[in-house]
Scaffold this motif. Structure first.
Motif, short mmCIF file in Angstrom:
data_model
loop_
_atom_site.label_atom_id
_atom_site.label_comp_id
_atom_site.label_asym_id
_atom_site.label_seq_id
_atom_site.Cartn_x
_atom_site.Cartn_y
_atom_site.Cartn_z
N LEU A 183 28.75 39.05 34.42
CA LEU A 183 30.19 39.34 34.00
C LEU A 183 30.76 40.29 34.76
CD1 LEU A 183 32.63 39.07 32.18
CD2 LEU A 183 31.53 40.58 30.65
N ALA A 184 30.15 41.43 35.23
CA ALA A 184 30.67 42.74 35.99
C ALA A 184 30.91 42.22 37.43
CB ALA A 184 29.54 43.78 35.88
N ALA A 185 29.76 41.36 38.01
CA ALA A 185 29.70 41.13 39.62
C ALA A 185 30.40 39.90 39.94
CB ALA A 185 28.44 41.29 40.05
N GLY A 186 30.86 38.91 38.81
CA GLY A 186 31.21 37.53 39.32
C GLY A 186 32.66 37.23 39.24
N GLY A 187 33.60 38.27 39.39
CA GLY A 187 34.87 38.21 39.67
C GLY A 187 35.65 37.42 38.65
N ILE A 188 35.14 37.74 37.36
CA ILE A 188 35.89 37.10 36.25
C ILE A 188 37.30 37.72 35.92
CG2 ILE A 188 35.67 36.31 33.86
CD1 ILE A 188 33.80 34.78 35.88
N MET A 189 37.21 39.07 35.61
CA MET A 189 38.44 39.95 35.23
C MET A 189 39.08 40.50 36.38
SD MET A 189 36.92 41.65 31.46
CE MET A 189 35.46 42.28 32.44
N PHE A 190 38.52 40.75 37.66
CA PHE A 190 38.96 41.37 38.47
C PHE A 190 38.14 40.79 39.77
CE2 PHE A 190 35.87 44.01 36.32
CZ PHE A 190 34.71 43.98 37.25
N ALA A 191 38.80 40.96 41.13
CA ALA A 191 38.31 40.42 42.10
C ALA A 191 36.92 40.92 42.53
CB ALA A 191 39.30 40.57 43.50
N ALA A 192 36.06 40.30 42.83
CA ALA A 192 34.65 40.41 43.11
C ALA A 192 34.59 40.92 44.62
CB ALA A 192 33.62 39.49 42.58
N PRO A 193 33.67 41.59 45.17
CA PRO A 193 33.48 41.83 46.54
C PRO A 193 33.13 40.50 47.20
CG PRO A 193 32.00 43.47 45.41
CD PRO A 193 32.77 42.34 44.30
N ASP A 194 33.83 40.53 48.36
CA ASP A 194 33.59 39.14 49.21
C ASP A 194 32.32 39.24 50.12
OD1 ASP A 194 33.93 36.69 50.59
OD2 ASP A 194 35.85 37.53 51.79
N LEU A 195 31.46 38.35 49.61
CA LEU A 195 30.06 38.29 49.98
C LEU A 195 29.80 37.11 51.21
CD1 LEU A 195 27.95 39.10 46.91
CD2 LEU A 195 28.77 40.64 48.76
N GLY A 196 30.95 36.21 51.19
CA GLY A 196 30.79 35.02 51.85
C GLY A 196 30.05 33.93 51.28
N PRO A 197 29.87 32.71 51.91
CA PRO A 197 29.22 31.82 51.37
C PRO A 197 27.92 32.21 50.91
CG PRO A 197 30.09 31.12 53.65
CD PRO A 197 30.34 32.72 53.25
N ALA A 198 27.10 33.25 51.23
CA ALA A 198 26.05 33.75 50.82
C ALA A 198 25.86 34.16 49.48
CB ALA A 198 25.22 34.81 51.56
N GLY A 199 27.42 34.83 49.06
CA GLY A 199 27.42 35.02 47.71
C GLY A 199 27.21 34.10 46.63
N TRP A 200 27.60 32.91 47.04
CA TRP A 200 27.68 31.70 46.03
C TRP A 200 26.23 31.42 45.64
CZ3 TRP A 200 32.08 33.00 45.30
CH2 TRP A 200 33.33 32.84 46.16
N PHE A 201 25.22 31.88 46.39
CA PHE A 201 23.81 31.39 46.26
C PHE A 201 23.13 32.75 45.35
CE2 PHE A 201 24.76 29.05 49.81
CZ PHE A 201 24.09 27.65 49.77
N LEU A 202 23.76 33.79 45.36
CA LEU A 202 23.38 35.15 44.84
C LEU A 202 23.99 35.16 43.21
CD1 LEU A 202 23.46 37.72 47.38
CD2 LEU A 202 21.47 36.49 46.84
N LEU A 203 25.17 34.55 42.99
CA LEU A 203 26.06 34.73 42.04
C LEU A 203 26.65 33.35 41.50
CD1 LEU A 203 28.04 37.88 43.11
CD2 LEU A 203 26.03 37.83 41.52
N PRO A 204 25.87 32.53 40.85
CA PRO A 204 26.26 31.37 40.32
C PRO A 204 27.70 31.40 39.35
CG PRO A 204 24.54 31.88 39.12
CD PRO A 204 24.45 32.89 40.30
N LEU A 205 27.79 32.50 38.64
CA LEU A 205 28.81 32.65 37.73
C LEU A 205 29.97 32.64 38.73
CD1 LEU A 205 30.28 32.71 35.16
CD2 LEU A 205 29.88 35.06 35.15
N ALA A 206 29.93 33.52 40.08
CA ALA A 206 31.08 33.70 40.60
C ALA A 206 31.54 32.69 41.38
CB ALA A 206 30.85 34.78 41.81
N ALA A 207 30.44 31.68 41.83
CA ALA A 207 30.49 30.40 42.38
C ALA A 207 31.22 29.33 41.81
CB ALA A 207 29.16 29.67 42.96
#
Length: 251
Positions: free
Chosen positions: A186-210
């Motif tokens: 919830l904190a890192a997934g960019g739900i209530m506010f913009a999450a740090p841009d980790l690029g495509p690799a971020g989608w594999f680390l944070l499924p909620l953000a993806a």
């Protein structure tokens, strides 16, 4: 004169699955804490972050950012957190041990739990989407099919992870781990506010953000969902469902 002779046999497997799915849905709907987690928290986030400027979001379409994120959060609440806690205590109370003695197989139980989760998620997403529309969200309904596709993948991934945790950890530890992962996502997934841009690799680390970003692409921006998101959610679903099937224990 008719002769009656007993003919014992196992019920058709599809009937067994149907009864188990119905029981899973009924038991989940009766748990007040599960309803609060799955509907109460996302609804508060939707109204609190969507209608106020309590958080900073990218762009001018605030509801277009918040509502898809809340829909993704709801999927995680039901398919992961609620499922992990429930299954852990079902093992502790001996429920799964008794199911193991029934004609319901291990793959059958995993399928029933996943199907029940998907059924509940459909109802929850419909309610939250209607609330979003009522307060001003205007989704692109023409892109519902890809949005549904990534949601099924996300739900499958979360269910697999939930059943895996419940299989290898004690119920109390499962509850703590599931809650911690939920809060972290919830904190890192960019739900209530913009999450740090980790690029495509971020989608594999944070499924909620993806998942949240995929829903924004489909329902808010009317653009194609990136292939990297499809691949990340497919990988999460395949890995954790396979691991859950191998590690799942009845007791």
């Amino acid at each position: 004169m008719s002769t009656f002779a007993p003919a014992p046999s196992r019920a058709p497997f599809k009937n067994i699955l149907r009864q188990q799915i119905r029981m899973e849905i009924t038991l989940t709907a009766r748990r007040g804490e599960a309803v609060v987690l799955a509907m109460g928290v996302p609804l508060l986030v939707l109204l609190g972050a969507g209608l106020t400027h309590a958080t900073n979001v990218p762009g001018d379409n605030r509801l277009g950012f918040i509502v898809p994120g809340v829909l993704a959060l709801t999927v995680m609440s039901t398919a992961f957190t609620g499922q992990a806690i429930t299954t852990g205590y079902e093992r502790s109370y001996g429920v799964l041990k008794r199911l193991g003695a029934s004609p319901l197989t291990r793959p059958g139980l995993l399928f029933a739990k996943t199907a029940a989760v998907l059924g509940l998620i459909v109802l929850q997403l419909l309610v939250l989407a209607l609330v979003g529309v009522a307060v001003g969200w205007r989704p692109h309904v023409a892109d519902l099919l890809p949005a549904a596709g990534v949601t099924v993948l996300a739900a499958a991934a979360y269910t697999g992870l939930a059943l895996l945790l419940a299989s290898v950890l004690r119920p109390e530890t499962t509850t703590a781990a599931a809650t911690f992962i939920y809060v972290l996502m919830l904190a890192a997934g960019g739900i209530m506010f913009a999450a740090p841009d980790l690029g495509p690799a971020g989608w594999f680390l944070l499924p909620l953000a993806a998942h949240a970003e995929a829903l924004r692409d489909a329902l808010t921006r009317d653009t194609e969902i990136p292939l990297s998101i499809w691949l990340s959610l497919t990988l999460w679903a395949a890995v954790f469902l396979t691991a859950a099937a191998k590690k799942f224990r009845w007791e």
